[in-house]
Design a protein around this motif. Structure first.
Motif, PDB file in Angstrom:
ATOM      1  N   ILE A 151       4.464  -6.235   3.335  1.00 38.95           N
ATOM      2  CA  ILE A 151       4.361  -6.389   2.053  1.00 38.95           C
ATOM      3  C   ILE A 151       5.012  -7.855   1.498  1.00 38.95           C
ATOM      4  O   ILE A 151       4.591  -8.386   0.555  1.00 38.95           O
ATOM      5  N   SER A 272       6.085   3.792  -3.926  1.00 35.75           N
ATOM      6  CA  SER A 272       5.895   3.905  -2.415  1.00 35.75           C
ATOM      7  C   SER A 272       6.974   3.484  -1.839  1.00 35.75           C
ATOM      8  O   SER A 272       7.078   2.211  -1.673  1.00 35.75           O
ATOM      9  N   HIS A 274      10.245   3.063   1.342  1.00 30.89           N
ATOM     10  CA  HIS A 274      10.192   2.782   2.816  1.00 30.89           C
ATOM     11  C   HIS A 274      10.266   4.097   3.462  1.00 30.89           C
ATOM     12  O   HIS A 274       9.541   4.429   4.440  1.00 30.89           O
ATOM     13  N   GLY A 314       4.382  -1.748   5.160  1.00 34.61           N
ATOM     14  CA  GLY A 314       4.468  -2.342   3.742  1.00 34.61           C
ATOM     15  C   GLY A 314       2.932  -2.826   3.097  1.00 34.61           C
ATOM     16  O   GLY A 314       2.498  -2.110   1.980  1.00 34.61           O
ATOM     17  N   GLU A 317       0.699   0.867   3.219  1.00 36.30           N
ATOM     18  CA  GLU A 317       1.195   1.778   2.313  1.00 36.30           C
ATOM     19  C   GLU A 317       0.858   1.446   0.860  1.00 36.30           C
ATOM     20  O   GLU A 317       0.615   2.070   0.053  1.00 36.30           O
ATOM     21  N   ALA A 318       0.802   0.045   0.704  1.00 37.39           N
ATOM     22  CA  ALA A 318       0.364  -0.560  -0.667  1.00 37.39           C
ATOM     23  C   ALA A 318      -1.042  -0.093  -0.971  1.00 37.39           C
ATOM     24  O   ALA A 318      -1.286   0.484  -1.983  1.00 37.39           O
ATOM     25  N   GLY A 321      -1.596   3.226  -2.021  1.00 36.62           N
ATOM     26  CA  GLY A 321      -0.844   3.083  -3.458  1.00 36.62           C
ATOM     27  C   GLY A 321      -1.914   2.750  -4.433  1.00 36.62           C
ATOM     28  O   GLY A 321      -1.982   3.115  -5.328  1.00 36.62           O
ATOM     29  N   LYS A 361       5.836  -0.806  -4.583  1.00 37.74           N
ATOM     30  CA  LYS A 361       5.860  -0.800  -3.467  1.00 37.74           C
ATOM     31  C   LYS A 361       7.425  -1.405  -2.871  1.00 37.74           C
ATOM     32  O   LYS A 361       7.277  -2.749  -3.005  1.00 37.74           O
ATOM     33  N   THR A 362       8.112  -0.800  -2.066  1.00 36.09           N
ATOM     34  CA  THR A 362       9.245  -1.391  -1.663  1.00 36.09           C
ATOM     35  C   THR A 362       9.337  -1.165   0.079  1.00 36.09           C
ATOM     36  O   THR A 362       8.690  -0.408   0.545  1.00 36.09           O
TER      37      THR A 362
END
Length: 377
Positions: A151, A272, A274, A314, A317-318, A321, A361-362
Motif C-alpha cells: 500500500i 480494510s 491489517h 496492502g 487487500e486494497a 476493497g 486501507k491501513t
C-alpha cells in the motif's frame, strides 16, 4: 489544488484464483485459502498457510513465456502485470513508472536445492526482470518496507504523479511462502495452529500466505476509476518487531491521510485493516482506530481469507476493497467470533449490502512502519 490521482485497472494472483472475479466469488462464499501444508522443504512439521499451486502457475504462464526460465514469484508478478496491462489502454512511455513492492522477493533463490543463481534473490534483479519483460523505459523503483510495502507503493505512485515525475505508474506487489518466512515466524512462536482469527478472543497467531497484485495508478480518470484522496505514513519507532502500545504510528498515519483527503471519521464507510491476529497488532489497531474515532466504521481483516501475504497484503487487500466499493458490499472478517481486544470495533461478520463511497486501507509492519490511504469511488 493538487493533481487528482486515480486507480485504474488491477489484477490479483492468489490461491483463490487468478482473476478478481474468482476471488470475490470465493470471498462471498466465506472461503479461506489457508490450509494445512505438509512441506518439509519449508518446515519439518505441518503448518497452516495459503499457497498457490506451482503447476497452475506454470500452466497459466505458458501464454506469456517459457515457465522454466523464471522463479515462482517472478511468474506470479509477471502474470499479474500482464493481466492488468491487458485490461488497460496504457501505452508504456518515458513517463510511466514501474514500482515493485515486496518484503523478501525471490528469497527461495538462496535455498541450496534451487537451480537459479543466488542473485535472483536481489530485489533489484526482480524489478529489472519485470522491467525488461514489459519494456518499461524508466528504471524501476523498489519499495521494501516490511508489510506496508504494497500500500505504501500506491502512495509513492500518487506522489510521483502529483510532482509531475510521471504521468502514470504500474504498481506490482508480491511475496512468497518460503522457508525463510515460515521458519522466522515459527521461531517467534507466532504461527497459528489453524487458520488465523484476527481480533478474536481465541486467536493464537498468524497464518502466512502468498500472492501477487498489481494496479495502474494514473492522473487520467476513467469511468470506473477509484480516486486516491490522501495518504499518510509514520514510523512509531517502538521496537523491531513489536508495534507501539498506544497505536501512535498508525493513528498519525490515519490522521495525516484524513487531513489531506479533507475527510472526517463519519464520512468513512469501510476500513480494510491489517489484522494479523497477533495480540499486540490487533490491540494496537483497536487503540489507534478508537483514537481516530473510527470504532463504529465497518471493518474487516482479510488475513483469515488469504493469510498474511506480507508485502503483497496492502495492495491485494486494497483491490478487494475497491471491489467492495464498486459492488456496495461489505466482505466479512473470517475467523472473528468473540472480541479479543480491549477497545470496541465494528468488525464485519457476514456479507452485507451497504453503500460504500469512501474506503480506508491501513497496514503496519516490522520496524514500526505504518501506512494509511483513503480512496473514493
Amino acid at each position: 489544488m493538487q493533481q487528482p490521482v486515480y486507480i485504474q485497472e488491477g489484477s490479483v494472483i492468489t490461491p483463490l484464483g487468478f482473476t478478481i472475479a474468482d476471488n470475490i466469488s470465493a470471498i462471498e462464499k466465506s472461503q479461506s485459502a489457508i490450509q494445512e501444508q505438509n512441506k518439509t522443504e519449508i518446515l519439518d512439521t505441518p503448518f497452516y498457510a495459503a499457497m498457490i499451486d506451482s503447476e497452475k502457475i506454470d500452466t497459466t504462464f505458458k501464454s506469456l513465456d517459457d515457465a522454466s526460465k523464471y522463479m515462482k514469484l517472478e511468474k506470479m508478478m509477471l502474470l499479474s502485470v500482464a493481466e492488468t496491462l491487458k485490461k488497460s489502454t496504457l501505452t508504456i512511455s518515458d513517463k510511466t513508472a514501474l514500482i515493485v513492492a515486496t518484503t523478501k522477493g525471490s528469497i527461495d533463490a538462496l535455498n541450496t536445492d534451487n537451480p537459479f543463481p543466488e542473485k535472483r534473490a536481489y530485489l533489484s534483479v526482480l524489478a529489472k526482470t519485470i522491467q525488461s519483460f514489459f519494456g518499461f523505459k524508466q528504471e524501476p523503483i523498489v519499495v521494501s518496507n516490511a508489510c506496508v510495502s504494497g500500500i505504501l507503493a500506491v502512495a509513492v505512485a500518487k506522489r510521483l504523479i502529483q510532482n509531475n515525475i510521471c504521468d502514470n505508474a504500474v504498481v506490482v506487489a508480491g511475496d512468497l511462502v518460503s522457508k525463510f518466512t515460515v521458519t522466522g515466524f515459527n521461531t517467534f512462536q507466532a504461527l497459528s495452529d489453524g487458520p488465523c482469527k484476527p481480533y478474536s478472543k481465541y486467536r493464537n497467531g498468524i497464518s502466512i500466505g502468498e500472492a501477487a497484485a498489481s494496479v495502474i495508478v494514473s492522473k487520467e480518470k476513467k469511468t470506473s476509476s477509484i480516486q486516491i484522496l490522501g495518504d499518510g505514513s509514520c514510523n512509531d519507532a517502538n521496537h523491531i518487531s513489536g508495534p507501539s502500545r498506544t497505536g501512535e504510528g498508525l493513528y498519525k498515519s490515519i490522521k495525516s491521510a484524513m487531513l489531506e483527503a479533507n475527510v472526517v471519521s463519519n464520512e468513512i464507510d469501510l476500513i480494510s485493516a491489517h489484522g494479523t491476529a497477533t495480540i499486540y497488532n490487533d490491540e494496537m489497531e483497536a487503540i489507534a482506530f478508537n483514537r481516530a474515532h473510527l470504532q463504529d466504521v465497518p471493518l474487516h481483516s482479510l488475513k483469515g481469507t488469504y493469510g498474511h501475504t506480507l508485502g503483497a497484503s496492502g495492495l491485494l487487500e486494497a483491490i478487494i476493497g475497491f471491489e467492495a466499493m464498486k459492488r456496495n458490499t461489505l466482505f466479512p472478517s473470517l475467523g472473528y467470533d468473540e472480541s479479543g481486544i480491549s477497545k470496541p470495533l465494528h468488525i464485519i461478520k457476514e456479507v452485507k449490502n451497504k453503500s460504500i463511497s469512501t474506503f480506508l486501507k491501513t497496514a503496519s509492519g516490522f520496524g514500526g512502519s505504518n501506512t494509511a490511504v483513503l480512496f473514493k469511488n
